[in-house]
Scaffold this active site. Structure first.
Site, mmCIF file in Angstrom:
data_model
loop_
_atom_site.group_PDB
_atom_site.id
_atom_site.type_symbol
_atom_site.label_atom_id
_atom_site.label_comp_id
_atom_site.label_asym_id
_atom_site.label_seq_id
_atom_site.Cartn_x
_atom_site.Cartn_y
_atom_site.Cartn_z
ATOM 1 N N HIS A 218 0.830 -1.334 -0.229
ATOM 2 C CA HIS A 218 0.010 0.125 0.116
ATOM 3 C C HIS A 218 0.685 1.554 0.037
ATOM 4 O O HIS A 218 0.149 2.415 -0.277
ATOM 5 C CB HIS A 218 -1.073 -0.155 1.204
ATOM 6 C CG HIS A 218 -2.069 -1.003 1.023
ATOM 7 N ND1 HIS A 218 -3.000 -0.990 0.041
ATOM 8 C CD2 HIS A 218 -2.281 -2.060 1.846
ATOM 9 C CE1 HIS A 218 -3.835 -2.067 0.241
ATOM 10 N NE2 HIS A 218 -3.493 -2.611 1.411
ATOM 11 N N ARG B 99 6.546 -6.696 2.813
ATOM 12 C CA ARG B 99 5.350 -7.166 2.455
ATOM 13 C C ARG B 99 5.344 -6.716 0.935
ATOM 14 O O ARG B 99 5.448 -5.519 0.387
ATOM 15 C CB ARG B 99 3.957 -6.304 2.910
ATOM 16 C CG ARG B 99 2.842 -6.796 2.424
ATOM 17 C CD ARG B 99 1.564 -6.398 3.076
ATOM 18 N NE ARG B 99 1.273 -5.033 3.493
ATOM 19 C CZ ARG B 99 -0.035 -4.814 3.914
ATOM 20 N NH1 ARG B 99 -0.881 -5.634 4.190
ATOM 21 N NH2 ARG B 99 -0.359 -3.345 3.744
ATOM 22 N N ASP C 46 15.683 -10.579 -3.937
ATOM 23 C CA ASP C 46 16.963 -10.517 -4.611
ATOM 24 C C ASP C 46 17.667 -9.133 -4.031
ATOM 25 O O ASP C 46 18.878 -9.172 -4.127
ATOM 26 C CB ASP C 46 16.758 -10.388 -6.061
ATOM 27 C CG ASP C 46 16.660 -11.755 -6.769
ATOM 28 O OD1 ASP C 46 16.709 -12.769 -5.969
ATOM 29 O OD2 ASP C 46 16.575 -11.841 -8.008
ATOM 30 N N GLU D 180 -7.009 -12.445 4.713
ATOM 31 C CA GLU D 180 -8.037 -11.287 4.612
ATOM 32 C C GLU D 180 -9.393 -11.279 4.093
ATOM 33 O O GLU D 180 -9.968 -10.177 3.906
ATOM 34 C CB GLU D 180 -7.256 -10.169 3.657
ATOM 35 C CG GLU D 180 -5.729 -9.997 4.323
ATOM 36 C CD GLU D 180 -4.958 -8.963 3.571
ATOM 37 O OE1 GLU D 180 -4.880 -7.857 3.699
ATOM 38 O OE2 GLU D 180 -4.118 -9.543 2.571
ATOM 39 N N ASP E 196 -9.461 -5.406 5.621
ATOM 40 C CA ASP E 196 -9.917 -6.106 4.397
ATOM 41 C C ASP E 196 -10.871 -7.213 4.857
ATOM 42 O O ASP E 196 -11.833 -7.511 4.235
ATOM 43 C CB ASP E 196 -8.781 -6.779 3.363
ATOM 44 C CG ASP E 196 -8.148 -5.429 2.731
ATOM 45 O OD1 ASP E 196 -8.854 -4.767 2.197
ATOM 46 O OD2 ASP E 196 -7.192 -5.403 2.695
#
Length: 253
Positions: free
Chosen positions: A48, A73, A87, A152, A178
């Site tokens: 987000h 996240r 990576d 969620e 959510d």
């Protein structure tokens, strides 16, 4: 030389209560302050907040310099996205909107090198391998990867036991905003029956031998820990700054 030891994964497996902070502002000074504050982990929110791989890399470097373990996240459960996040140096990765055991297995496979997974090996091009300075990285990385999946939706709740049972999933974390919306509590997220659903889910996760996590309103934290949560978010940098600066602006002195 092996991949660095993931102390957060180890602490999670030991069942320790791990308290952390969400980072959404993308500010290295704020991240450095948070990293030095004493949290058990800090999470870089690539879902987000406006983070691209280059900014995630800078956030990881900043946290490493403070000694606080980082969680990233990812913006979604796609193998190429998870590969990029790994990576640039993430070892603990959170995957949003995981609704089934199949989706959980896909997330785990994307995070692990063959034969356990499908992660591509970037070799000397990756920060994760020290750009080649950690020659044993690919053969030791899998053991140090920690995968947190988010529940969620109603579908995730219905499939929770199967999701938590997936090998390679270390933690299942509830996203109440959510989840409340999907269960019909969007405008009534404090409904007792909604939080009873979450507490039931925590029990399902713990029964599978996995850590349970949540980002709940602060007044729910003690209740969630009592229910079995061991991976607990205490807030977010943006929200804390909004509240603190707002209170200061409204003060009379």
């Amino acid at each position: 030389m092996p991949a660095p030891k993931n102390v957060l994964k180890q602490a999670m497996a030991e069942g320790r209560l791990l308290r952390g902070l969400w980072l959404a502002l993308g500010s290295e000074p704020v991240t450095e302050i948070a990293g030095r504050a004493g949290f058990d982990w800090c999470l870089v929110d690539g879902e987000h907040a406006p983070f691209d791989p280059a900014m995630i890399r800078r956030q990881l470097i900043t946290l490493e310099n403070t000694g606080t373990p980082a969680v990233v996240r990812a913006p979604g459960n796609q193998d190429w996205i998870l590969k990029q996040v790994l990576d640039v140096g993430a070892q603990t990765i959170m995957v949003p909107m995981v609704n089934s055991a199949e989706e959980a297995r896909a997330a785990v496979r994307a995070c692990l090198y063959p034969p356990e997974g499908i992660r591509g090996d970037g070799g000397y091009t990756m920060r994760a391998s020290g750009y080649g300075a950690v020659p044993g990285y690919a053969s030791s990385a899998n053991a140090e990867i920690c995968v947190i999946v988010q529940a969620e939706t109603r579908a995730a709740l219905d499939n929770l036991a199967e999701i938590a049972a997936v090998e390679g999933v270390d933690c299942v974390l509830f996203g109440p905003a959510d989840l409340a919306a999907d269960l019909g509590y969007r405008d009534n997220p404090t409904a007792p029956e909604f939080w009873e659903e979450i507490k039931r889910g925590i029990g399902v996760i713990r029964a599978a031998g996995k850590a349970a996590g949540i980002f709940a309103p602060p007044d729910r934290n003690a209740e969630m820990v009592a229910a079995g949560v061991t991976f607990l978010s205490l807030g977010a940098d943006a929200a804390l700054m909004t509240a603190t600066l707002g209170a200061l602006a409204r003060s009379e002195t």
